[in-house]
Design a protein around this motif. Structure first.
Motif, PDB file in Angstrom:
ATOM      1  N   THR A 139       0.828  -1.226   0.000  1.00 28.04           N
ATOM      2  CA  THR A 139       0.000   0.000   0.000  1.00 28.04           C
ATOM      3  C   THR A 139       0.854   1.265   0.000  1.00 28.04           C
ATOM      4  OG1 THR A 139      -0.589  -0.912   2.143  1.00 28.04           O
ATOM      5  CG2 THR A 139      -2.368  -0.061   0.814  1.00 28.04           C
ATOM      6  N   TYR A 140       2.046   1.208   0.610  1.00 30.56           N
ATOM      7  CA  TYR A 140       2.917   2.391   0.593  1.00 30.56           C
ATOM      8  C   TYR A 140       3.210   2.795  -0.846  1.00 30.56           C
ATOM      9  CZ  TYR A 140       4.014   1.729   5.582  1.00 30.56           C
ATOM     10  OH  TYR A 140       3.947   1.609   6.939  1.00 30.56           O
ATOM     11  N   ALA A 143       0.107   4.082  -2.649  1.00 31.12           N
ATOM     12  CA  ALA A 143      -0.228   5.458  -2.255  1.00 31.12           C
ATOM     13  C   ALA A 143       0.616   6.457  -3.043  1.00 31.12           C
ATOM     14  CB  ALA A 143      -0.009   5.639  -0.749  1.00 31.12           C
ATOM     15  N   LEU A 147      -0.344   9.484  -5.801  1.00 28.94           N
ATOM     16  CA  LEU A 147       0.088  10.875  -5.631  1.00 28.94           C
ATOM     17  C   LEU A 147       0.804  11.372  -6.887  1.00 28.94           C
ATOM     18  CD1 LEU A 147       1.569  11.010  -2.003  1.00 28.94           C
ATOM     19  CD2 LEU A 147      -0.566  11.998  -2.790  1.00 28.94           C
ATOM     20  N   TRP A 240      12.766   6.860  12.968  1.00 26.12           N
ATOM     21  CA  TRP A 240      11.444   6.694  12.338  1.00 26.12           C
ATOM     22  C   TRP A 240      10.539   5.771  13.141  1.00 26.12           C
ATOM     23  CZ3 TRP A 240      14.222   4.872   7.305  1.00 26.12           C
ATOM     24  CH2 TRP A 240      14.905   5.961   6.731  1.00 26.12           C
ATOM     25  N   THR A 242      10.789   2.503  12.839  1.00 20.59           N
ATOM     26  CA  THR A 242      10.497   1.299  12.047  1.00 20.59           C
ATOM     27  C   THR A 242      11.249   0.079  12.574  1.00 20.59           C
ATOM     28  OG1 THR A 242      12.098   2.020  10.388  1.00 20.59           O
ATOM     29  CG2 THR A 242       9.797   2.445   9.920  1.00 20.59           C
TER      30      THR A 242
ATOM     31  N   GLU B  91      -5.957   0.771   4.928  1.00 24.64           N
ATOM     32  CA  GLU B  91      -4.771   0.462   5.728  1.00 24.64           C
ATOM     33  C   GLU B  91      -3.961   1.754   5.799  1.00 24.64           C
ATOM     34  OE1 GLU B  91      -4.897  -0.562   2.531  1.00 24.64           O
ATOM     35  OE2 GLU B  91      -5.842  -2.525   2.635  1.00 24.64           O
ATOM     36  N   LEU B  92      -3.271   1.927   6.893  1.00 23.51           N
ATOM     37  CA  LEU B  92      -2.477   3.140   7.026  1.00 23.51           C
ATOM     38  C   LEU B  92      -1.369   3.165   5.990  1.00 23.51           C
ATOM     39  CD1 LEU B  92      -2.221   4.078  10.699  1.00 23.51           C
ATOM     40  CD2 LEU B  92      -2.515   5.563   8.743  1.00 23.51           C
ATOM     41  N   ALA B  93      -1.322   4.214   5.200  1.00 22.19           N
ATOM     42  CA  ALA B  93      -0.339   4.229   4.117  1.00 22.19           C
ATOM     43  C   ALA B  93       0.525   5.489   4.125  1.00 22.19           C
ATOM     44  CB  ALA B  93      -1.037   4.072   2.772  1.00 22.19           C
ATOM     45  N   VAL B  94       0.565   6.211   5.252  1.00 24.83           N
ATOM     46  CA  VAL B  94       1.537   7.308   5.315  1.00 24.83           C
ATOM     47  C   VAL B  94       2.911   6.686   5.534  1.00 24.83           C
ATOM     48  CG1 VAL B  94      -0.050   9.076   6.154  1.00 24.83           C
ATOM     49  CG2 VAL B  94       1.167   7.638   7.790  1.00 24.83           C
ATOM     50  N   LEU B  95       3.937   7.346   5.029  1.00 27.47           N
ATOM     51  CA  LEU B  95       5.270   6.762   5.108  1.00 27.47           C
ATOM     52  C   LEU B  95       5.897   7.017   6.483  1.00 27.47           C
ATOM     53  CD1 LEU B  95       6.619   7.699   1.561  1.00 27.47           C
ATOM     54  CD2 LEU B  95       5.506   5.597   2.325  1.00 27.47           C
ATOM     55  N   PRO B  96       6.297   5.947   7.181  1.00 25.18           N
ATOM     56  CA  PRO B  96       6.832   6.090   8.539  1.00 25.18           C
ATOM     57  C   PRO B  96       8.115   6.916   8.588  1.00 25.18           C
ATOM     58  CG  PRO B  96       6.414   3.778   8.015  1.00 25.18           C
ATOM     59  CD  PRO B  96       6.254   4.546   6.743  1.00 25.18           C
ATOM     60  N   TRP B  97       8.824   6.998   7.446  1.00 27.59           N
ATOM     61  CA  TRP B  97      10.116   7.705   7.437  1.00 27.59           C
ATOM     62  C   TRP B  97       9.978   9.152   6.983  1.00 27.59           C
ATOM     63  CZ3 TRP B  97       9.347   2.760   5.675  1.00 27.59           C
ATOM     64  CH2 TRP B  97       8.868   2.651   4.376  1.00 27.59           C
ATOM     65  N   ARG B  98       8.769   9.624   6.856  1.00 25.16           N
ATOM     66  CA  ARG B  98       8.584  11.041   6.580  1.00 25.16           C
ATOM     67  C   ARG B  98       7.817  11.672   7.719  1.00 25.16           C
ATOM     68  NH1 ARG B  98       8.416  13.546   1.227  1.00 25.16           N
ATOM     69  NH2 ARG B  98       9.910  12.406  -0.032  1.00 25.16           N
ATOM     70  N   HIS B 106       4.244  15.515   0.173  1.00 22.06           N
ATOM     71  CA  HIS B 106       4.890  14.587  -0.761  1.00 22.06           C
ATOM     72  C   HIS B 106       4.364  14.712  -2.193  1.00 22.06           C
ATOM     73  CE1 HIS B 106       6.811  10.322  -1.111  1.00 22.06           C
ATOM     74  NE2 HIS B 106       7.258  11.160  -2.010  1.00 22.06           N
ATOM     75  N   GLY B 107       3.045  14.757  -2.311  1.00 21.49           N
ATOM     76  CA  GLY B 107       2.446  14.859  -3.646  1.00 21.49           C
ATOM     77  C   GLY B 107       2.832  16.165  -4.338  1.00 21.49           C
ATOM     78  N   GLU B 109       5.558  17.812  -3.767  1.00 23.50           N
ATOM     79  CA  GLU B 109       6.966  17.631  -4.104  1.00 23.50           C
ATOM     80  C   GLU B 109       7.085  16.903  -5.441  1.00 23.50           C
ATOM     81  OE1 GLU B 109       8.827  16.356  -0.335  1.00 23.50           O
ATOM     82  OE2 GLU B 109      10.205  15.279  -1.654  1.00 23.50           O
ATOM     83  N   TYR B 138       7.267  12.071  13.496  1.00 23.74           N
ATOM     84  CA  TYR B 138       7.128  10.933  12.597  1.00 23.74           C
ATOM     85  C   TYR B 138       5.836  10.190  12.931  1.00 23.74           C
ATOM     86  CZ  TYR B 138      11.848  11.679  10.953  1.00 23.74           C
ATOM     87  OH  TYR B 138      12.956  12.225  10.363  1.00 23.74           O
ATOM     88  N   SER B 140       5.155   7.281  13.740  1.00 22.81           N
ATOM     89  CA  SER B 140       5.207   6.390  14.906  1.00 22.81           C
ATOM     90  C   SER B 140       4.982   7.159  16.203  1.00 22.81           C
ATOM     91  CB  SER B 140       6.556   5.672  14.964  1.00 22.81           C
ATOM     92  OG  SER B 140       7.604   6.603  15.129  1.00 22.81           O
ATOM     93  N   ARG B 154      -2.607  14.510   3.004  1.00 22.98           N
ATOM     94  CA  ARG B 154      -1.641  14.223   1.942  1.00 22.98           C
ATOM     95  C   ARG B 154      -2.343  14.093   0.596  1.00 22.98           C
ATOM     96  NH1 ARG B 154       1.738   8.624   1.876  1.00 22.98           N
ATOM     97  NH2 ARG B 154      -0.340   7.743   1.736  1.00 22.98           N
ATOM     98  N   THR B 155      -3.486  13.375   0.610  1.00 22.26           N
ATOM     99  CA  THR B 155      -4.217  13.193  -0.644  1.00 22.26           C
ATOM    100  C   THR B 155      -4.867  14.499  -1.083  1.00 22.26           C
ATOM    101  OG1 THR B 155      -4.616  10.902  -0.073  1.00 22.26           O
ATOM    102  CG2 THR B 155      -6.053  11.852  -1.733  1.00 22.26           C
TER     103      THR B 155
END
Ligand SMILES: Nc1ncnc2c1ncn2[C@@H]1O[C@H](COP(=O)(O)OP(=O)(O)OP(=O)(O)O)[C@@H](O)[C@H]1O
Ligand SMILES: [Mg+2]
Lengths: 252, 271
Positions: A139-140, A143, A147, A240, A242, B91-98, B106-107, B109, B138, B140, B154-155
């Motif tokens: 899904t990442y 997504a 975008l 992060w 993770t 499902e959660l789809a935001v990026l954990p590293w941003r 992001h979009g 960008e 973040y 998390s 984001r969307t």
């Protein structure tokens, strides 16, 4: 930290309380003396420098090729079908078994040690990179496509950071393999280097020097791991969230 | 009211059928789905769990190809994802590293918007979703509901003509949800974007939608399209629950999705 102190205490007790003779297991103080002597003569520094250059060269080649091929195979089904069986077959015989052949092919120079270290390191980095790539939630990527991102954007901002925890694990384990391969290569014929230092000490039955060499290797291993893995991990995957960190879990 | 000249089809499903193959078993997720969504519509899709709502959204997003039938965007077959159809995932789809702002921007960008303009737009959205003070955090470090709000922002940031939202408020607490719903209505009406909003809450579907697409349980089919009287941009829950017409619609949709409705059309009842 506590573990290191306990180990030192155990060592001290071994020679000073239980009376294990010096030629079997030298005391802490005689190893320290041997280290000091070697440090003053400059021999240890020269050997360390050579070992580090060999290790870094081999490690960089091993890490870069492992990650690059891991991505290729992790992302493309065709590449996987083509390369995976071959690589599985070779990973079984990776490592020290190649040293005699490597000596014959490359002599005793830098090419030989680079090959041997690469051989010890590549497969574990490669396999962990594939694992990391496959574990990034689809899904990442989806997504990012919605975008407006293309495949390159997904690779850069999703797959690479997503696979990083496993890649770092691969590099961490791989570095340990790299050290072992290097020391073995040096023991078996490379001139100079820490392995050769241990080898020479063994010929003269200087157990204190052998242990001094081993201690140096251990310390270097820890330092290099801290620089190449932990430092990066703290600034990325740990920040992060993770990867779960042991300390953090304790705090909760 | 939406002006007449804007009412042209933007999303269409024609005899859509989708099958999944899992461990040798075939699952029909969607069957005979026909649907036309006009530009500027706020559509809600409601149906029991597993009826194929997410599957439908992914097909419209271009992330899945139907087994048979056609999905059209602005009259053309949908081929692959595009920034014209944004999607908020179940499902959660935001990026954990941003960070929060990294994700929301992001979009923009990707679209190549200059940094200063981007930061301004992102700051606006952060305020809108009530995450001031969390810009540099973040995912998390956020609660589940906060993360989902980041996903919505984001969307929304790139203002795509179509936004597909797959149960975006499921993880948000009931109170925040009310605010977000009211905010969403206002936003969608002022920007005239087309929104396809998926939910399994009948009340939410009725509150938000211009009309409701009620789906049957597996295999998912469109049972009925239920129109909702226009309550204006500034509708509130308080106003809605007091309206007897709304009450009637809620119970009608409930009957439909629970499979107890007396079929008004030729649709066969599915037990
Ligand atoms: N990747 C998949 N592989 C196999 N079967 C799937 C897959 N995705 C969905 N399905 C099946 O298709 C059906 C529809 O799934 P879908 O996710 O579209 O339902 P949904 O209406 O979104 O449900 P929910 O409200 O629980 O999210 C389900 O029965 C599910 O088991
Ligand atoms: Mg779903």
């Amino acid at each position: 930290m506590v573990a290191i102190l306990l180990l030192a205490l155990f060592w001290w007790a071994l020679t000073n309380v239980f009376g294990v003779p010096e030629y079997i297991f030298p005391s802490l103080s005689s190893v320290a003396a041997a280290l000091w002597e070697a440090l003053l003569s400059g021999r240890l520094l020269d050997d360390t420098r050579i070992s580090i250059i060999r290790l870094l060269l081999g490690a960089v080649v091993g890490i870069v090729s492992g990650i690059a091929l891991g991505f290729l195979v992790g992302l493309s089904r065709t590449a996987r079908i083509a390369v995976e069986p071959l690589i599985n077959a070779f990973s079984g015989i990776a490592g020290i078994a190649w040293i005699p052949l490597a000596l014959a092919w490359f002599g005793t120079g830098l090419a030989m040690s680079t090959f041997v270290i690469w051989n010890g390191m590549f497969f574990v980095v490669f396999a962990n990179t594939i694992l990391g790539v496959s574990r990034v939630p689809p899904t990442y990527a989806q997504a990012i496509f919605t975008l407006g991102g293309d495949r390159r954007e997904v690779l850069r901002s999703v797959i690479l950071p997503g696979a990083l925890p496993d890649i770092l694990t691969g590099v961490r384990v791989g570095l340990a393999f790299a050290w072992r391969s290097l020391i073995a290569a040096e023991l078996m014929g490379s001139p100079m280097g820490l392995g050769q230092w241990v080898n020479e000490a063994a010929t003269y039955q200087r157990t204190d020097r052998i242990l001094a060499g081993c201690l140096t290797i251990a310390v270097l291993g820890v330092l290099l791991e801290a620089l190449m893995v932990s430092w990066i991990a703290r600034r990325t995957v740990v920040r992060w969230g993770t990867v779960a960190v042991a300390e953090e879990r304790k705090a909760r | 009211m939406i002006q007449l000249n804007e009412r042209k089809p933007i999303l269409q499903a024609i005899n859509l059928r989708h099958e999944y193959e899992a461990r040798g078993q075939k699952i029909v997720a969607l069957q005979d789905v026909n649907l036309t969504i006009n530009a500027g519509d706020f559509v809600t899709v409601v149906g029991p769990s597993g009826c194929g709502k997410s599957t439908l959204a992914k097909i419209f997003a271009g992330l899945g190809t139907p087994t048979s039938g056609e999905a059209l965007y602005a009259g053309k077959p949908i081929k692959g994802a595009s920034s014209e159809r944004g999607m908020v995932f179940q499902e959660l789809a935001v990026l954990p590293w941003r960070t929060v702002v990294g994700n929301i921007g992001h979009g923009l960008e990707i679209a190549g918007m200059p940094k200063a303009e981007r930061e301004q737009r992102v700051a606006e959205l952060v305020r809108l979703i009530g995450l001031e003070g969390f810009e540099k955090k973040y995912p998390s470090e956020l609660s589940g509901g906060m993360r989902q709000r980041v996903a919505v922002a984001r969307t929304w940031a790139t203002r795509p003509p179509v936004i597909l939202m797959d149960e975006p408020f499921a993880a948000v607490d009931a109170i925040t949800r009310l605010t977000l719903q009211e905010e969403l209505i206002r936003l969608a009406r002022t920007t005239k974007q087309t929104v396809v909003f998926i939910t399994h809450s009948v009340e939410e579907a009725v509150f938000l939608g211009d009309y409701i697409v009620a789906m049957s349980s597996r295999p998912g089919r469109v049972l009925e399209i239920v129109p909702v009287p226009d309550m204006g941009i500034n509708r509130t829950w308080e106003q809605m629950i007091r309206d007897p017409r709304i009450e009637a619609i809620v119970s009608r949709v409930f009957e439909l999705v629970r499979g107890r409705a007396v079929a008004p059309s030729t649709e066969r009842q599915h037990a």
